[in-house]
Design a protein around this motif. Structure first.
Motif, PDB file in Angstrom:
ATOM      1  N   ASN A   1      30.344  66.822  -5.141  1.00  0.00           N
ATOM      2  CA  ASN A   1      30.047  67.638  -3.959  1.00  0.00           C
ATOM      3  C   ASN A   1      29.656  69.063  -4.310  1.00  0.00           C
ATOM      4  OD1 ASN A   1      32.492  68.516  -4.847  1.00  0.00           O
ATOM      5  ND2 ASN A   1      33.476  68.567  -2.839  1.00  0.00           N
TER       6      ASN A   1
ATOM      7  N   GLY B   1      31.845  71.861   0.988  1.00  0.00           N
ATOM      8  CA  GLY B   1      31.597  70.593   0.318  1.00  0.00           C
ATOM      9  C   GLY B   1      32.714  69.589   0.543  1.00  0.00           C
ATOM     10  N   THR B   2      33.877  70.104   0.871  1.00  0.00           N
ATOM     11  CA  THR B   2      35.010  69.216   1.131  1.00  0.00           C
ATOM     12  C   THR B   2      35.643  69.567   2.466  1.00  0.00           C
ATOM     13  OG1 THR B   2      35.451  69.203  -1.233  1.00  0.00           O
ATOM     14  CG2 THR B   2      37.164  68.321   0.193  1.00  0.00           C
TER      15      THR B   2
ATOM     16  N   THR C   1      37.793  58.774  -6.730  1.00  0.00           N
ATOM     17  CA  THR C   1      38.294  58.352  -5.415  1.00  0.00           C
ATOM     18  C   THR C   1      39.247  59.331  -4.754  1.00  0.00           C
ATOM     19  OG1 THR C   1      40.279  57.223  -6.158  1.00  0.00           O
ATOM     20  CG2 THR C   1      38.236  55.987  -6.303  1.00  0.00           C
TER      21      THR C   1
ATOM     22  N   THR D   1      31.545  50.528   2.131  1.00  0.00           N
ATOM     23  CA  THR D   1      31.922  51.817   1.551  1.00  0.00           C
ATOM     24  C   THR D   1      33.401  52.108   1.752  1.00  0.00           C
ATOM     25  OG1 THR D   1      31.129  52.804   3.588  1.00  0.00           O
ATOM     26  CG2 THR D   1      29.682  52.923   1.685  1.00  0.00           C
ATOM     27  N   GLY D   2      34.022  51.423   2.715  1.00  0.00           N
ATOM     28  CA  GLY D   2      35.444  51.647   2.954  1.00  0.00           C
ATOM     29  C   GLY D   2      36.320  51.084   1.843  1.00  0.00           C
TER      30      GLY D   2
ATOM     31  N   LYS E   1      39.967  59.670   0.200  1.00  0.00           N
ATOM     32  CA  LYS E   1      38.727  60.438   0.116  1.00  0.00           C
ATOM     33  C   LYS E   1      37.566  59.570   0.568  1.00  0.00           C
ATOM     34  CE  LYS E   1      36.096  61.286  -3.671  1.00  0.00           C
ATOM     35  NZ  LYS E   1      35.786  61.818  -5.007  1.00  0.00           N
TER      36      LYS E   1
ATOM     37  N   ASP F   1      31.329  57.494   4.700  1.00  0.00           N
ATOM     38  CA  ASP F   1      31.769  56.222   4.123  1.00  0.00           C
ATOM     39  C   ASP F   1      33.046  55.750   4.803  1.00  0.00           C
ATOM     40  OD1 ASP F   1      29.764  56.243   2.287  1.00  0.00           O
ATOM     41  OD2 ASP F   1      31.068  56.151   0.527  1.00  0.00           O
ATOM     42  N   GLY F   2      33.197  54.463   4.945  1.00  0.00           N
ATOM     43  CA  GLY F   2      34.453  53.925   5.451  1.00  0.00           C
ATOM     44  C   GLY F   2      34.572  54.043   6.957  1.00  0.00           C
TER      45      GLY F   2
ATOM     46  N   SER G   1      47.731  54.920  -6.964  1.00  0.00           N
ATOM     47  CA  SER G   1      47.064  54.471  -8.182  1.00  0.00           C
ATOM     48  C   SER G   1      47.501  55.306  -9.387  1.00  0.00           C
ATOM     49  CB  SER G   1      45.544  54.462  -8.024  1.00  0.00           C
ATOM     50  OG  SER G   1      45.114  55.495  -7.219  1.00  0.00           O
TER      51      SER G   1
ATOM     52  N   ASP H   1      47.035  61.258   0.828  1.00  0.00           N
ATOM     53  CA  ASP H   1      46.229  60.263   0.143  1.00  0.00           C
ATOM     54  C   ASP H   1      47.117  59.245  -0.584  1.00  0.00           C
ATOM     55  OD1 ASP H   1      44.363  58.801  -1.150  1.00  0.00           O
ATOM     56  OD2 ASP H   1      43.217  60.502  -1.894  1.00  0.00           O
TER      57      ASP H   1
ATOM     58  N   VAL I   1      33.306  59.603   1.130  1.00  0.00           N
ATOM     59  CA  VAL I   1      32.099  60.352   0.791  1.00  0.00           C
ATOM     60  C   VAL I   1      31.260  60.554   2.044  1.00  0.00           C
ATOM     61  CG1 VAL I   1      30.009  60.340  -0.588  1.00  0.00           C
ATOM     62  CG2 VAL I   1      32.124  59.478  -1.555  1.00  0.00           C
TER      63      VAL I   1
ATOM     64  N   LYS J   1      38.412  64.455   3.073  1.00  0.00           N
ATOM     65  CA  LYS J   1      39.706  64.031   2.524  1.00  0.00           C
ATOM     66  C   LYS J   1      40.719  63.955   3.653  1.00  0.00           C
ATOM     67  CE  LYS J   1      39.011  65.556  -2.180  1.00  0.00           C
ATOM     68  NZ  LYS J   1      39.394  66.440  -3.274  1.00  0.00           N
TER      69      LYS J   1
ATOM     70  N   ARG K   1      46.485  56.307  -1.392  1.00  0.00           N
ATOM     71  CA  ARG K   1      45.733  55.549  -2.389  1.00  0.00           C
ATOM     72  C   ARG K   1      45.783  56.263  -3.737  1.00  0.00           C
ATOM     73  NH1 ARG K   1      40.064  55.101  -0.223  1.00  0.00           N
ATOM     74  NH2 ARG K   1      39.670  56.959  -1.441  1.00  0.00           N
ATOM     75  N   LEU K   2      45.579  57.586  -3.694  1.00  0.00           N
ATOM     76  CA  LEU K   2      45.568  58.342  -4.944  1.00  0.00           C
ATOM     77  C   LEU K   2      46.952  58.337  -5.577  1.00  0.00           C
ATOM     78  CD1 LEU K   2      43.959  60.076  -6.873  1.00  0.00           C
ATOM     79  CD2 LEU K   2      44.655  62.064  -5.565  1.00  0.00           C
TER      80      LEU K   2
ATOM     81  N   ILE L   1      25.791  65.172  -1.196  1.00  0.00           N
ATOM     82  CA  ILE L   1      27.086  64.544  -0.925  1.00  0.00           C
ATOM     83  C   ILE L   1      28.181  65.577  -0.653  1.00  0.00           C
ATOM     84  CG2 ILE L   1      28.957  63.536  -2.344  1.00  0.00           C
ATOM     85  CD1 ILE L   1      26.857  61.318  -2.989  1.00  0.00           C
ATOM     86  N   GLY L   2      29.054  65.237   0.283  1.00  0.00           N
ATOM     87  CA  GLY L   2      30.253  66.032   0.527  1.00  0.00           C
ATOM     88  C   GLY L   2      31.436  65.081   0.601  1.00  0.00           C
ATOM     89  N   TYR L   3      32.635  65.642   0.645  1.00  0.00           N
ATOM     90  CA  TYR L   3      33.826  64.783   0.698  1.00  0.00           C
ATOM     91  C   TYR L   3      34.622  65.032   1.969  1.00  0.00           C
ATOM     92  CZ  TYR L   3      33.112  64.015  -4.337  1.00  0.00           C
ATOM     93  OH  TYR L   3      32.606  63.680  -5.562  1.00  0.00           O
TER      94      TYR L   3
ATOM     95  N   ARG M   1      27.549  61.336   3.099  1.00  0.00           N
ATOM     96  CA  ARG M   1      26.231  61.312   2.469  1.00  0.00           C
ATOM     97  C   ARG M   1      25.155  61.727   3.448  1.00  0.00           C
ATOM     98  NH1 ARG M   1      27.118  57.805  -1.651  1.00  0.00           N
ATOM     99  NH2 ARG M   1      29.051  56.690  -1.378  1.00  0.00           N
TER     100      ARG M   1
END
Ligand code: SF4
Ligand SMILES: [Cu+2]
Ligand SMILES: [Cu+2]
Lengths: 136, 148, 468
Positions: free
Chosen positions: C295, B45-46, C467, C408-409, B96, B71-72, B127, B121, B98, B117, B123-124, B113-115, B100
């Motif tokens: 997931n 899944g990841t 995220t 999505t990015g 991360k 995504d992205g 934040s 990170d 997604v 990574k 961003r993580l 959905i899967g991830y 899809r």
């Protein structure tokens, strides 16, 4: 008539239009869109969920016909009559909730197979039916 | 007010240091990953990769037609039983993303959905430190206002 | 010194929207909100029809599913509630039939309502029933959002239920206390809204002994939501039906623009029912994320009722998580707050008051969650508006528009941004509530720390979940 009563009547008409009127308009538009040509409505579902709703289609040679294939399933399906060389345009796939349309005039008589062309389930191979074309 | 601003900025700067320390990267590698698609999930899944890796995903389906969209990165592939899909990209964006399913495959299709990574990170980390900064900042703010 | 929301806008700042030309005229007309309701009714007719003919086909290509669970839900969470309070209830067509039946007409004013006009039992005048109703509805989310017929059944039962119950109980008791799954959170989250309906000049209301807005007159009905228009206090139970604008002989009602979240600071009528509403909403946002954007395949199989045991596990876990776990964790922090602050303050009061900090947190969590649907999945809408019943139509030429995720990015940045903003806002509200609850300022500061820690932890958890 009093103004209040008139408003009430207009309001009532509007409510009718919004409900019954909406449904009626939808049905009329559908009729207008697909009327005219003889239309056969096929619904596609994988065999374990019901298969083609009609598994025998009777046609007459020389009479134009429209086959409307509605995919009411949750996976993609396709449609083809291989022996007549008839298949869907484009990717040959009808996504769920979508509709594929084929219009043709049979020029041969006989008994033909129509089938789903997309691997839609483990029983995909059973997703077939017959088209029987007869002389007038 | 000016003083509390200064304090806030100082706190944030201090908090940023660990991020820089945490953010060392590994050597980019060539990675081939096999993903199994089945109604309505991916196995694994990841998928975890490092920044700069050249990632190739092989998509295998065992039941119906499935897809995979990332995504992205905006790349996608699809697979049918017996007909695998594959896609390749260089993992330049971190975080991360997604993955899809891009082919309607059943009622729960939109939830398939899967991830992906891509580490590290930033961003993580960023934040989280911001959130902690807001926390500390707010406490300092209410304490300072106490005695004018 | 008046308090300022986020240190920027004074809590009592207002701008009266109904002072703009024409606005008041429109609001006072009996066509408002009748016309929007009727328009909306025709959209819902299409939704119901699509749900019905769609049966168990793919939800993502169904007009009913898409309009209810993407268009409506996202509009509700991202636009209507935060900006316009319960404006949805103003234009909601679902209880309209029941209301027209009570009034035996569409627009006419009838002060003696038709029906049994039973009063709602006092013991149930709170959010508990709708709390359970909404939680119960979310058990079926796996079907509601994927099978058109399930959405059809849900909407039809609300319509039929409203007709029956509104024939028994007077006015809008149906919406307020029993029938509507979303009514509860619309009420609570509307405390966040930047608009409100309030009386302009309290002195005029005070001097007006014959309260037309409460008993009704020939121009308009008595408040169908059974609140006191001259003393609304919080947006929670104001369904924005606009009747009070019509009944007030002094034109003393107003729609105001105001800073967000001010209702959360109103220290009146707070209660555990609303506290639990806040917990449940936060928990559901998390569970929905796991089901829809997580997931874990097994969770999806549970929610999809692949096996009965799995489904029951889901129901039990979901309930425990929302009804016990979240409140439990929150309780620990409230306890710490009392220990640090002042042990004299009753625990229940502290718990209830501080639970309102979860309102901004929850609404923002829902907005962040909604971004995760908006960017990847809103392109389905283009298909369904062109072919709403899957009958092969192409009304706007977009019937064959493929599923196209966009932006999505940058989506995670939207989510992180809103969540951090939510943290700032809930910390701000949190300290103000703390000051209200503890008498002394230094107690309030100490008591605020654990709550702030909890809010920060929730934010970090949500950022990680969404995220990271
Ligand atoms: S409470 Fe529910 S049913 Fe009533 S008006 Fe609001 S959304 Fe509609
Ligand atoms: Cu098929
Ligand atoms: Cu899939």
């Amino acid at each position: 008539m009093e103004k209040k009563q008139l408003m009430e009547i207009i309001a009532g008409i509007l409510v009718l239009l919004a409900t019954v009127g909406t449904i009626g308009a939808a049905l009329l538009y559908d009729e207008h869109l697909w009327g005219g040509l003889r239309t056969i409505e096929l619904t596609a579902q994988a065999p374990e969920r019901g298969n083609w709703n009609i598994q025998e289609i009777h046609l007459v040679r020389g009479e134009p016909v429209r086959i409307k294939i509605r995919n009411i399933d949750t996976v993609s399906h396709g449609f083809a009559i291989p022996e007549l060389g008839i298949s869907l345009n484009g990717t040959g796939e009808i996504k769920p909730g979508n509709v594929g349309v084929i219009e043709f005039t049979p020029d041969k008589t006989g008994d033909f197979l129509f089938t789903c062309t997309t691997w839609c389930s483990t029983q995909h191979m059973q997703m077939t039916g017959r088209i029987i074309i007869s002389e007038k | 007010m000016k003083n509390s601003m200064k304090i806030l900025i100082m706190v944030l700067v201090l908090l940023a240091i660990p991020i820089v320390i945490l953010a060392q990267t590994e050597e980019p590698k060539e990675k081939v990953i096999t993903i199994n698609a089945q109604q309505f999930s991916y196995t694994p899944g990841t998928v975890e990769v490092n920044r700069g890796d050249r990632v190739t995903i092989r998509l295998i389906s065992t039941d119906v037609h499935h897809g995979l969209y990332i995504d992205g990165y905006e790349v996608s592939t699809d697979a049918r039983p017996g007909q695998d899909g594959s896609l390749t990209f260089v993992a330049n964006n971190t975080g991360k993303f997604v993955m899809r399913c891009s082919v309607t495959c059943g009622p729960f299709h939109p939830y398939m959905i899967g991830y992906l990574k891509v580490k590290p990170d930033y961003r993580l980390f960023g934040s989280i430190w911001l959130a902690v900064g807001i926390f500390i900042g707010s406490i300092l703010l209410v304490i300072r206002r106490q005695k004018p | 010194m008046t308090e300022k929301i986020l240190g920027l806008i004074p809590v009592d700042w207002r701008f009266e929207l109904t002072s703009l030309p024409y606005v008041r005229k429109i609001i006072k007309s009996r066509w408002m909100p009748f016309l929007p309701i009727v328009l909306n009714l025709s959209v819902f007719t299409i939704i119901l029809m699509a749900g019905f003919v769609g049966g168990v086909s793919a939800g993502n290509y169904n007009f009913g599913i898409m309009f209810v669970w993407i268009v409506w839900w996202l509009l509700l969470m991202m636009v209507m509630v935060p900006f316009f309070s319960r404006i949805w209830c103003m234009i909601c067509p679902l209880p309209a039939f029941g209301e027209w039946l009570q009034r035996l007409g569409f627009m006419k004013v009838r002060n003696k309502l038709f029906g049994l006009n039973k009063k709602w039992p006092k013991a149930l005048k709170n959010m508990w029933l709708v709390n359970f109703l909404f939680l119960g509805t979310t058990y079926t989310t796996g079907f509601l959002t994927t099978r058109p017929i399930a959405t059809f059944i849900l909407l039809m039962s609300i319509i039929i239920g409203s007709i029956v119950l509104m024939a028994v109980f007077e006015k809008r008791n149906f919406c307020k206390y029993i029938g509507c799954p979303v009514g509860g959170f619309l009420g609570l989250y509307s405390n966040m809204a930047v608009t409100e309906i309030r009386a302009k000049d309290p002195q005029i209301c005070k001097d007006h002994k014959h309260k037309d807005c409460v008993i009704g007159n020939e121009k308009g009905h008595a408040c169908p939501w059974m609140i006191l228009p001259f003393d609304i206090g919080r947006n929670t139970y104001c369904g924005m039906c606009l009747e009070c604008f019509k009944t007030c002989p002094y034109d003393n009602m107003a729609i105001n623009l105001r800073p967000p979240a001010t209702d959360l600071l109103v220290d009146k009528n707070r209660g555990l029912d609303e506290a639990w509403k806040a917990f449940i909403m936060l928990g559901i946002a998390i569970f929905f994320f796991l089901i829809m954007q997580g997931n874990m395949g097994f969770l999806k199989d549970w929610a999809n009722a692949k096996t009965t045991e799995g489904y029951l596990t889901f129901v039990v876990l979901h309930s425990i998580f929302n009804l016990l776990l979240i409140p439990g964790v929150f309780f620990v922090f409230v306890y710490a707050s009392r220990t640090l602050g002042n042990k004299e303050i009753p625990l229940k009061k502290l718990f209830t008051n501080f639970s309102y900090t979860l309102v901004p947190m929850g609404l923002i969590a829902w907005i962040a969650f909604s971004f995760g649907i908006l960017f990847p999945n809103s392109s389905y809408v283009l298909h369904v508006i062109s072919d709403p019943f899957a009958w092969g139509w192409d009304l706007f030429g977009t019937a064959h528009f493929p599923w196209t995720p966009f932006l999505t990015g940058v989506m995670p940045y939207f989510q992180i941004g809103t969540l951090l903003f939510g943290l700032v806002l809930s910390l701000d509200i949190g300290f103000k509530i703390s000051k209200q609850t503890f008498q002394k300022r230094d107690e309030a500061v100490r008591g605020f720390i654990p709550i702030a820690a909890f809010l920060t932890a929730v934010t970090i958890f949500l950022i990680w979940l969404f995220t990271g």
